[in-house]
Design a protein around this motif. Structure first.
Motif, mmCIF file in Angstrom:
data_model
loop_
_atom_site.group_PDB
_atom_site.id
_atom_site.type_symbol
_atom_site.label_atom_id
_atom_site.label_comp_id
_atom_site.label_asym_id
_atom_site.label_seq_id
_atom_site.Cartn_x
_atom_site.Cartn_y
_atom_site.Cartn_z
ATOM 1 N N ALA A 84 0.978 -1.352 -0.050
ATOM 2 C CA ALA A 84 0.067 0.001 0.071
ATOM 3 C C ALA A 84 0.803 1.415 -0.021
ATOM 4 N N GLU A 85 0.539 2.230 -0.663
ATOM 5 C CA GLU A 85 1.290 3.420 -0.805
ATOM 6 C C GLU A 85 0.955 4.113 0.595
ATOM 7 N N LYS A 86 -0.223 4.129 1.331
ATOM 8 C CA LYS A 86 -0.345 4.769 2.457
ATOM 9 C C LYS A 86 -0.828 3.390 3.558
ATOM 10 N N VAL A 87 -0.539 3.859 4.766
ATOM 11 C CA VAL A 87 -0.617 2.898 5.893
ATOM 12 C C VAL A 87 -2.014 3.445 6.446
ATOM 13 N N ILE A 88 -3.042 2.396 6.572
ATOM 14 C CA ILE A 88 -4.271 2.214 7.302
ATOM 15 C C ILE A 88 -4.001 2.082 8.784
ATOM 16 N N ILE A 89 -4.161 3.084 9.628
ATOM 17 C CA ILE A 89 -4.189 2.834 11.206
ATOM 18 C C ILE A 89 -5.685 2.418 11.655
ATOM 19 N N THR A 90 -5.915 1.326 12.229
ATOM 20 C CA THR A 90 -6.988 1.008 12.858
ATOM 21 C C THR A 90 -6.907 1.096 14.078
ATOM 22 N N THR A 91 -7.599 1.585 14.773
ATOM 23 C CA THR A 91 -7.725 1.578 16.687
ATOM 24 C C THR A 91 -8.722 0.485 16.929
ATOM 25 N N ALA A 92 -8.315 -0.225 17.809
ATOM 26 C CA ALA A 92 -9.370 -1.163 18.626
ATOM 27 C C ALA A 92 -9.598 -0.508 19.970
ATOM 28 N N VAL A 93 -10.460 0.117 20.204
ATOM 29 C CA VAL A 93 -10.955 0.915 21.056
ATOM 30 C C VAL A 93 -10.924 0.551 22.637
ATOM 31 N N THR A 94 -11.608 -0.755 22.779
ATOM 32 C CA THR A 94 -11.789 -1.266 23.908
ATOM 33 C C THR A 94 -11.990 -2.644 24.451
ATOM 34 N N GLY A 95 -12.150 -3.467 23.146
ATOM 35 C CA GLY A 95 -12.223 -4.931 23.316
ATOM 36 C C GLY A 95 -13.124 -5.694 24.190
ATOM 37 N N SER A 96 -12.938 -6.587 24.487
ATOM 38 C CA SER A 96 -13.676 -7.416 25.668
ATOM 39 C C SER A 96 -12.799 -7.933 26.648
ATOM 40 N N VAL A 97 -11.462 -8.207 26.573
ATOM 41 C CA VAL A 97 -10.407 -8.778 27.380
ATOM 42 C C VAL A 97 -10.159 -8.062 28.580
ATOM 43 N N HIS A 98 -9.593 -6.944 28.579
ATOM 44 C CA HIS A 98 -8.970 -6.164 29.554
ATOM 45 C C HIS A 98 -10.364 -5.812 30.450
ATOM 46 N N VAL A 99 -10.040 -5.551 31.982
ATOM 47 C CA VAL A 99 -11.054 -5.092 32.818
ATOM 48 C C VAL A 99 -10.661 -3.818 33.657
ATOM 49 N N SER A 148 3.802 8.412 14.104
ATOM 50 C CA SER A 148 5.080 9.107 14.366
ATOM 51 C C SER A 148 6.097 8.115 13.842
ATOM 52 N N LEU A 149 5.966 6.808 14.194
ATOM 53 C CA LEU A 149 6.848 6.008 13.849
ATOM 54 C C LEU A 149 6.726 5.626 12.163
ATOM 55 N N VAL A 150 5.560 5.596 11.696
ATOM 56 C CA VAL A 150 5.211 5.301 10.505
ATOM 57 C C VAL A 150 5.753 6.397 9.612
ATOM 58 N N GLU A 151 5.492 7.658 9.900
ATOM 59 C CA GLU A 151 6.075 8.671 9.152
ATOM 60 C C GLU A 151 7.613 8.804 9.130
ATOM 61 N N ASP A 152 7.976 8.476 10.193
ATOM 62 C CA ASP A 152 9.521 8.368 10.336
ATOM 63 C C ASP A 152 10.105 7.603 9.413
ATOM 64 N N ALA A 153 9.392 6.261 9.152
ATOM 65 C CA ALA A 153 9.817 5.316 7.924
ATOM 66 C C ALA A 153 9.379 5.835 6.707
ATOM 67 N N ASP A 154 9.153 7.118 6.483
ATOM 68 C CA ASP A 154 8.743 7.938 5.014
ATOM 69 C C ASP A 154 7.435 7.133 4.464
ATOM 70 N N ARG A 155 6.638 6.703 5.401
ATOM 71 C CA ARG A 155 5.219 6.307 4.814
ATOM 72 C C ARG A 155 4.223 6.985 5.364
ATOM 73 N N GLN A 156 3.285 7.363 4.146
ATOM 74 C CA GLN A 156 2.081 8.448 4.617
ATOM 75 C C GLN A 156 0.985 7.550 5.195
ATOM 76 N N ILE A 157 0.331 8.288 5.835
ATOM 77 C CA ILE A 157 -0.936 7.865 6.683
ATOM 78 C C ILE A 157 -2.053 8.062 5.989
ATOM 79 N N ALA A 158 -2.821 6.820 5.733
ATOM 80 C CA ALA A 158 -4.297 6.797 5.023
ATOM 81 C C ALA A 158 -5.489 7.481 5.722
#
Length: 313
Positions: free
Chosen positions: A4-19, A280-290
């Motif tokens: 991919a030319e751009k990196v998709i960031i997915t955020t898994a907000v809360t889940g069901s494992v942690h309490v 920040s880590l992705v952009e430091d690797a010269d990849r764009q954010i989707a």
């Protein structure tokens, strides 16, 4: 893998494992989950992966709770909504599908096999439980497998696919890739595939970087250029595995569902904090954010329709 030319960031907000006893920053109520998702989108997340909880943090499948979450998000952003069909191992498959059937999201998660999904070790690290339900919830994972039979996977693919929902295929081991290939061969899973490699869950493939490379090699053999790859590792390896995935040309997933931490011994204060770090880590690797629009184009999503809006109005 389709690079991919751009990196998709997915955020898994809360889940069901942690309490709640593990972190005061874990979003619980529908309003908290929605606000956390909106903050993550503002920080650069194109996709939000959603579970729901009761106000005391107990995982829930109730479509009405998901409606409150999704309604607040879609009223203020164009982010891609990804609703879990994993729910929790304590739920039936019908319960796990209920919210996605009601809301018909553009994306839904799809766990690609039954497995031991063990997080009982958390109990050794919690000394002060806030709620009576938490400790049994954690300990039960040692004796209760996470069931995803081929019959239930097929049922979910057919049921949700009829409304145009596409899938994030969660693969916790190499065998799950071959299970996915079975459904591709039968025409039930359609390219471009979004494969989410999951590492570091006890019962699945370990958080070893050689395993990530191996998973991509096997997926390349099975699917060629017909898939996008994303990866995350549970807990302390979260950022390292996300960065590795991005460097391979793949996408990334972060969020408090997968890790409560932002660094060694430091709890993340929000999902957005993790998004900002991986961005920040992705952009430091010269990849764009989707953007969400970029994600929709790459993953062949249908976009948000008037019918979608009416389900949460």
């Amino acid at each position: 893998m389709r690079a991919a030319e751009k990196v998709i960031i997915t955020t898994a907000v809360t889940g069901s494992v942690h309490v709640p006893s593990q972190s005061p920053y874990l979003p619980l109520s529908a309003e908290q989950v929605a606000e956390a998702a909106l903050e993550a989108v503002e920080a650069g997340s194109a996709v939000v992966h959603l579970h729901a909880r009761q106000p005391d943090g107990r995982p829930t499948f109730e479509p009405e709770v998901f409606e409150r979450i999704v309604g607040r998000i879609t009223a203020r952003t164009d982010a891609v909504i990804n609703i879990t069909t994993g729910g929790s191992p304590a739920m039936t498959m019908e319960q796990r599908l209920a919210a996605a059937v009601r809301l018909r999201p553009e994306l839904a998660s799809m766990n690609m096999g039954s497995m031991n999904f063990v997080y009982s070790g958390m109990a050794d690290r919690v000394t002060d439980w806030k709620h009576d339900w938490e400790r049994p919830h954690v300990l039960t994972s040692y004796s209760r497998p996470f069931i995803n039979t081929f019959e239930t996977i097929e049922h979910a693919l057919r049921t949700l696919g009829e409304s145009g929902t596409r899938f994030e295929y969660e693969c916790y081991d190499i065998g799950h890739l071959y299970s996915l290939a079975h459904f591709v061969d039968r025409g039930l899973a359609k390219p471009p595939l979004l494969i989410q490699g999951v590492f570091g869950v006890l019962g699945g493939i370990g958080a070893d970087h050689e395993n990530l490379d191996h998973m991509v090699r096997v997926a390349d053999k099975l699917f060629g250029d017909d898939y996008f790859f994303s990866a995350f590792a549970a807990g302390r390896d979260q950022m390292r595995f996300a960065t590795h995935s991005a460097l391979l040309g793949g996408h990334v997933r972060v969020g408090l569902e997968d890790s409560l931490w932002i660094g060694k011994g430091r709890l993340a204060r929000s999902n957005a904090q993790q998004v900002r770090k991986i961005r920040s880590l992705v952009e430091d690797a010269d990849r764009q954010i989707a953007t969400p629009a970029d994600a929709r184009a790459m993953l062949a999503l249908r976009g948000v329709t008037d019918i979608d809006r009416s389900t949460v109005s």
